[in-house]
Design a protein around this motif. Structure first.
Motif, PDB file in Angstrom:
ATOM      1  N   TYR A 366      30.203  86.643  35.681  1.00  0.00           N
ATOM      2  CA  TYR A 366      31.479  86.268  36.291  1.00  0.00           C
ATOM      3  C   TYR A 366      32.483  85.750  35.259  1.00  0.00           C
ATOM      4  CZ  TYR A 366      29.905  86.420  41.224  1.00  0.00           C
ATOM      5  OH  TYR A 366      29.471  86.801  42.456  1.00  0.00           O
ATOM      6  N   ALA A 367      32.163  84.629  34.635  1.00  0.00           N
ATOM      7  CA  ALA A 367      33.103  83.979  33.727  1.00  0.00           C
ATOM      8  C   ALA A 367      33.146  84.658  32.369  1.00  0.00           C
ATOM      9  CB  ALA A 367      32.742  82.499  33.565  1.00  0.00           C
ATOM     10  N   ARG A 368      32.004  85.210  31.940  1.00  0.00           N
ATOM     11  CA  ARG A 368      31.932  85.784  30.591  1.00  0.00           C
ATOM     12  C   ARG A 368      32.589  87.160  30.518  1.00  0.00           C
ATOM     13  NH1 ARG A 368      26.744  86.194  30.364  1.00  0.00           N
ATOM     14  NH2 ARG A 368      26.685  88.436  30.846  1.00  0.00           N
ATOM     15  N   GLU A 369      32.455  87.978  31.574  1.00  0.00           N
ATOM     16  CA  GLU A 369      32.886  89.366  31.487  1.00  0.00           C
ATOM     17  C   GLU A 369      33.873  89.779  32.582  1.00  0.00           C
ATOM     18  OE1 GLU A 369      29.813  92.281  30.492  1.00  0.00           O
ATOM     19  OE2 GLU A 369      28.359  90.646  30.425  1.00  0.00           O
ATOM     20  N   LEU A 370      33.488  89.583  33.836  1.00  0.00           N
ATOM     21  CA  LEU A 370      34.271  90.174  34.920  1.00  0.00           C
ATOM     22  C   LEU A 370      35.638  89.536  35.083  1.00  0.00           C
ATOM     23  CD1 LEU A 370      31.461  90.771  37.542  1.00  0.00           C
ATOM     24  CD2 LEU A 370      32.755  92.497  36.296  1.00  0.00           C
ATOM     25  N   ALA A 371      35.701  88.211  35.106  1.00  0.00           N
ATOM     26  CA  ALA A 371      37.002  87.567  35.266  1.00  0.00           C
ATOM     27  C   ALA A 371      37.939  87.871  34.096  1.00  0.00           C
ATOM     28  CB  ALA A 371      36.832  86.060  35.461  1.00  0.00           C
ATOM     29  N   PRO A 372      37.478  87.818  32.846  1.00  0.00           N
ATOM     30  CA  PRO A 372      38.379  88.200  31.756  1.00  0.00           C
ATOM     31  C   PRO A 372      38.833  89.654  31.824  1.00  0.00           C
ATOM     32  CG  PRO A 372      36.589  86.856  30.919  1.00  0.00           C
ATOM     33  CD  PRO A 372      36.247  87.183  32.328  1.00  0.00           C
ATOM     34  N   LEU A 373      37.954  90.564  32.229  1.00  0.00           N
ATOM     35  CA  LEU A 373      38.355  91.970  32.344  1.00  0.00           C
ATOM     36  C   LEU A 373      39.409  92.143  33.433  1.00  0.00           C
ATOM     37  CD1 LEU A 373      34.877  93.738  32.029  1.00  0.00           C
ATOM     38  CD2 LEU A 373      36.807  94.039  30.461  1.00  0.00           C
ATOM     39  N   ALA A 374      39.127  91.604  34.630  1.00  0.00           N
ATOM     40  CA  ALA A 374      40.085  91.753  35.732  1.00  0.00           C
ATOM     41  C   ALA A 374      41.354  90.962  35.474  1.00  0.00           C
ATOM     42  CB  ALA A 374      39.439  91.299  37.038  1.00  0.00           C
ATOM     43  N   GLY A 375      41.246  89.950  34.622  1.00  0.00           N
ATOM     44  CA  GLY A 375      42.409  89.124  34.316  1.00  0.00           C
ATOM     45  C   GLY A 375      43.378  89.757  33.346  1.00  0.00           C
ATOM     46  N   VAL A 376      43.092  90.992  32.887  1.00  0.00           N
ATOM     47  CA  VAL A 376      44.022  91.641  31.968  1.00  0.00           C
ATOM     48  C   VAL A 376      44.224  93.123  32.281  1.00  0.00           C
ATOM     49  CG1 VAL A 376      42.301  92.208  30.192  1.00  0.00           C
ATOM     50  CG2 VAL A 376      44.695  91.808  29.527  1.00  0.00           C
ATOM     51  N   TYR A 377      43.206  93.837  32.700  1.00  0.00           N
ATOM     52  CA  TYR A 377      43.349  95.268  32.974  1.00  0.00           C
ATOM     53  C   TYR A 377      43.999  95.488  34.348  1.00  0.00           C
ATOM     54  CZ  TYR A 377      40.700  97.005  28.963  1.00  0.00           C
ATOM     55  OH  TYR A 377      40.289  97.342  27.690  1.00  0.00           O
ATOM     56  N   PRO A 378      45.143  96.159  34.408  1.00  0.00           N
ATOM     57  CA  PRO A 378      45.829  96.343  35.696  1.00  0.00           C
ATOM     58  C   PRO A 378      45.002  97.086  36.734  1.00  0.00           C
ATOM     59  CG  PRO A 378      47.289  96.904  33.864  1.00  0.00           C
ATOM     60  CD  PRO A 378      45.930  96.701  33.277  1.00  0.00           C
ATOM     61  N   ALA A 379      44.102  97.963  36.305  1.00  0.00           N
ATOM     62  CA  ALA A 379      43.356  98.772  37.262  1.00  0.00           C
ATOM     63  C   ALA A 379      42.215  98.008  37.928  1.00  0.00           C
ATOM     64  CB  ALA A 379      42.788 100.018  36.570  1.00  0.00           C
ATOM     65  N   LEU A 380      41.822  96.866  37.371  1.00  0.00           N
ATOM     66  CA  LEU A 380      40.608  96.186  37.834  1.00  0.00           C
ATOM     67  C   LEU A 380      40.898  95.049  38.797  1.00  0.00           C
ATOM     68  CD1 LEU A 380      38.393  95.896  34.626  1.00  0.00           C
ATOM     69  CD2 LEU A 380      38.403  97.686  36.371  1.00  0.00           C
ATOM     70  N   LYS A 381      40.044  94.934  39.818  1.00  0.00           N
ATOM     71  CA  LYS A 381      40.015  93.794  40.720  1.00  0.00           C
ATOM     72  C   LYS A 381      38.564  93.393  40.904  1.00  0.00           C
ATOM     73  CE  LYS A 381      44.446  93.562  41.899  1.00  0.00           C
ATOM     74  NZ  LYS A 381      44.942  94.339  40.740  1.00  0.00           N
ATOM     75  N   LEU A 382      38.336  92.135  41.300  1.00  0.00           N
ATOM     76  CA  LEU A 382      36.989  91.642  41.520  1.00  0.00           C
ATOM     77  C   LEU A 382      36.652  91.657  42.999  1.00  0.00           C
ATOM     78  CD1 LEU A 382      36.779  88.570  39.106  1.00  0.00           C
ATOM     79  CD2 LEU A 382      36.194  90.962  38.668  1.00  0.00           C
ATOM     80  N   GLY A 383      35.553  92.331  43.335  1.00  0.00           N
ATOM     81  CA  GLY A 383      35.043  92.257  44.696  1.00  0.00           C
ATOM     82  C   GLY A 383      34.435  90.893  44.943  1.00  0.00           C
ATOM     83  N   PRO A 384      34.276  90.500  46.199  1.00  0.00           N
ATOM     84  CA  PRO A 384      33.735  89.182  46.519  1.00  0.00           C
ATOM     85  C   PRO A 384      32.253  89.082  46.185  1.00  0.00           C
ATOM     86  CG  PRO A 384      33.941  90.491  48.506  1.00  0.00           C
ATOM     87  CD  PRO A 384      34.603  91.282  47.400  1.00  0.00           C
ATOM     88  N   ALA A 385      31.736  87.859  46.291  1.00  0.00           N
ATOM     89  CA  ALA A 385      30.303  87.633  46.083  1.00  0.00           C
ATOM     90  C   ALA A 385      29.517  88.580  46.986  1.00  0.00           C
ATOM     91  CB  ALA A 385      29.960  86.177  46.383  1.00  0.00           C
ATOM     92  N   TRP A 386      28.539  89.266  46.386  1.00  0.00           N
ATOM     93  CA  TRP A 386      27.959  90.444  47.037  1.00  0.00           C
ATOM     94  C   TRP A 386      26.470  90.273  47.272  1.00  0.00           C
ATOM     95  CZ3 TRP A 386      26.082  94.873  43.567  1.00  0.00           C
ATOM     96  CH2 TRP A 386      25.576  95.940  44.316  1.00  0.00           C
ATOM     97  N   TRP A 387      26.025  90.732  48.430  1.00  0.00           N
ATOM     98  CA  TRP A 387      24.619  90.945  48.774  1.00  0.00           C
ATOM     99  C   TRP A 387      23.833  89.642  48.700  1.00  0.00           C
ATOM    100  CZ3 TRP A 387      21.893  96.007  46.826  1.00  0.00           C
ATOM    101  CH2 TRP A 387      20.722  96.243  47.586  1.00  0.00           C
TER     102      TRP A 387
END
Length: 471
Positions: A366-387
């Motif tokens: 979450y904090a190490r990879e996904l949030a930084p990626l979605a926080g800069v790439y326009p195409a990316l969004k984060l899905g909610p907590a899953w499964w």
């Protein structure tokens, strides 16, 4: 007696504001943009079967817990595959017997989200105030069974009672969508859309993969013996799914690995895969290439792309062979996103009109990879907590670990991702409560103004999902 408390999940120190925020969103329509309910229910609008068949037999959240404590799947009515080579124990078919066995073990769910959802269903859908146990099992069963025979407990009536504005089901690439056609032709106003799930024709390890490609060619009239024809077949199926309301595709790959081969190299790889390559590196590379191909198609046709990686599916081969898929033996694995997604992001990550929603079963990302990626790439969004993480604790961790880097507006609200239709209101209520409690905490810490918290509560409960999924 009540099974659920009005202040459920609200911390004492911020309870007053959390209550007010929840009151402002608890009655908003439900937008369910990703899930696995059966479109046949809405098409036929027949009474649901007995309580066990409705609530226990199809729900792997329930039977995996009971199995872990020694209850056999056959004892819970889970059907075995029709294979005479199995020395199968008889599968229980009596709903009351299954229900009694479930009730005797209901204590196993203490502290779990399943307990929250089921208690909500018992109280708010079926009007039951007594806790479920061995002594109350028959009374619960009789109450639910009687109500399920009423017109106002049929699928369409419940859809309307639940205040569902739109719900997405998920169908494989080879599905004829006949139930969606029946819904459309029925004249009913409930909005049920499909989503394109091509795993069976993009994953060489999927059972029957070669035959699946043959069938894909038959359906579309494309030559799925060639790379160009194979890609055209996907484009045709995606267009067909859009005719039945699809706004998204969904991809359940083992990893998030992507590739961006030249067209010639991709064609050569496809030829080897089509001939039945047993080279695991080639099969993995093909899956990786297909994620990028699907992203490029989403850029062109507007379908929102969902990537659900990181599940070691069917971890027990003996259970898979005996009972098939989705029997509780899918286990989270460590997942890399920064390196794995780079080929795809180099290709389409800066596209402002493309939406790729990333999910994870690996919370360390979450904090190490996904949030930084979605926080800069326009195409990316984060899905909610899953499964495994669509629990109060999992949802809190998601907000705590992603908000500081991705904010709220690079997330997509909530989706229930469920097969358990009666639990949909419960799942959305839990998500709304967790978000309201989180927002109330930010106000108490003077990190949000109260009016901002009210605006965000509505965004997280309703608006962001509609916007992200183009509904």
């Amino acid at each position: 007696m009540a099974l659920t408390d009005p202040d459920l999940l609200f911390a004492p120190e911020t309870r007053s504001l959390a209550r007010a925020l929840h009151a402002s969103v608890k009655d908003l329509p439900i937008v369910s943009p990703h899930g696995h309910t059966d479109p046949r229910w809405y098409a036929l609008n027949e009474p649901f079967p007995d309580p066990a068949q409705l609530l226990i037999v199809p729900d792997h959240y329930i039977f995996r817990m009971l199995f872990s404590q020694g209850v056999r799947l056959e004892e819970l009515g889970v059907p075995t595959l029709a294979d005479p080579t199995f020395d199968c124990a008889p599968v229980e078919t009596d709903g009351r017997t299954i229900w009694r066995r479930f009730a005797e073990h209901y204590y196993l769910f203490r502290g779990t989200p399943t307990r929250l959802w089921l208690d909500h269903v018992f109280e708010h859908l079926f009007g039951i105030g007594e806790p479920l146990n061995a002594n109350t099992a028959d009374a619960h069963y009789d109450t639910i069974a009687t109500l399920l025979q009423r017109e106002d407990y049929r699928p369409r009536a419940l859809f309307e009672r639940f205040n569902i504005e739109v719900i997405a089901t998920t169908e494989g690439a080879l599905d004829d969508l006949k139930w969606h056609r029946a819904i459309r032709d029925s004249g009913w106003n409930g909005r049920v859309v499909t989503a394109y799930r091509p795993d069976a024709v993009v994953d060489p390890d999927f059972e029957g993969f070669s035959a699946n490609l043959d069938r894909l060619g038959e359906i579309t009239g494309c030559d799925t013996g060639t790379w160009a024809g194979y890609l055209d077949a996907h484009r045709k199926r995606r267009a067909y799914f859009k005719e039945f309301g699809a706004t998204s595709s969904d991809h359940g790959h083992p990893t998030a690995e992507t590739a961006n081969l030249s067209d010639a190299a991709a064609g050569e790889l496809f030829n080897r895969i089509r001939r039945g390559s047993d080279d695991e590196r080639e099969r993995r590379l093909f899956r990786a290439q297909m994620l990028t191909e699907m992203a490029k198609m989403s850029r062109d046709d507007g379908l929102v792309m969902q990537i659900h990686p990181g599940s070691w599916r069917n971890h027990s081969p003996s259970i898979f062979q005996k009972f098939g898929r989705d029997k509780g033996f899918d286990i989270p694995t460590r997942t890399d996103y920064v390196t794995a997604l780079k080929p795809l992001l180099d290709c389409v990550g800066l596209e402002r009109d493309l939406t790729i929603i990333l999910f994870t079963l690996d919370e360390t990302s979450y904090a190490r990879e996904l949030a930084p990626l979605a926080g800069v790439y326009p195409a990316l969004k984060l899905g909610p907590a899953w499964w495994f993480h669509d629990s109060p604790e999992g949802m809190r961790r998601f907000r705590e670990m992603t908000t500081e880097t991705a904010g709220f507006y690079n997330t997509v609200g909530f989706n229930d991702d469920t097969r358990a239709f009666p639990s949909i209101p419960a799942r959305h209520d839990v998500a709304r409560r967790v978000d309201c409690a989180f927002l109330a905490r930010l106000v108490a810490e003077h990190r949000l103004r109260e009016e901002e918290a009210h605006e965000l509560a509505r965004e997280l409960a309703y608006t962001l999902a509609k916007k992200a999924y183009r509904l």
